[in-house]
Design an enzyme around this catalytic site. Sequence first.
Site: not given
Length: 316
Positions: A46, A79, A129, A131, A228-229, A273
């Site tokens: 991301h 992910h 998300h 992932e 981006s988490s 990232s």
Amino acid sequence: MTKPPLTLYLAAPRGFCAGVDRAIKIVEMALEKWGAPVYVRHEIVHNKYVVDGLRDKGAVFVEELDECPDDRPVIFSAHGVPKAVPAAAAKREMIYVDATCPLVSKVHIEAARHHENGLQMIMIGHEGHPETIGTMGQLPDGEVLLVETVEDVAAVQVRDPERLAFVTQTTLSVDDTIDIVEALKVRFPKIVGPHKEDICYATTNRQEAVKAMAPKCDAMLVVGAPNSSNSKRLVEVGSKAGCAYSQLVQRAPDIDWRSLEGIASVGITAGASAPEELITEVIDAFRDRYEVTVEMVETAVENVEFKVPRVLRVPA
């Protein structure tokens, strides 16, 4: 005109983790091995700057496998993907390379093992998300239930409260996740957890560095993407750790200078990232406006490295 003095606190570790580094390397090595175009299902990581750089080299980013031709290689993002995706690629006899972070793969393996033992899974993660979608997609529908908050734990409907296990998304806030895990254990005393927590070393380390840095700073900037988490969690951790102004920026031009008027210290970190070039760009933007002193706030040293898949290490 003299520039006002400013202390920049630079978090360490920050930026790229081993899983992101490996995923980018996989795309670059695939382009070297098979030539362009190489297709990538979903953003490899991301970060727009990274994705644009790989696109310039010949990577084609798509959302779904059916957008890829049969005769070109396809790479699955860091992910992770649902099991159905590599199965569909194999059925079409495509060349595919799985760039799933090994720490995410570890969660997939845990989930499969618990399923084989007859346990229903609860996943702590963010709905939608990639992932979370990938991990939940390792098992049949209904076998993984998603919770995002302590309130979700109170409402979740399980098949058998005696036969449960839980896993977590690897990029969550360590502190928030502790509360959700505690709630799960209170409601389901027999729930089985991972041998070692699922939140990855890089997420944990970056959050610890922010906690150490935040009380020193008038403001904190997290270099990272809005999708981006782990970057968004760093912003939250900074606020909770005592930094009054904690913001996410993708690039130096995104900095809101008016909000920083009159400050004496800024903390800078980056999501897992975000490449170092973007952090340097932000520091240079501060140097243009202030007389900058840089101080490192180091809480851990990382030396993790993940191998790329064997298919990329053997000649074509």
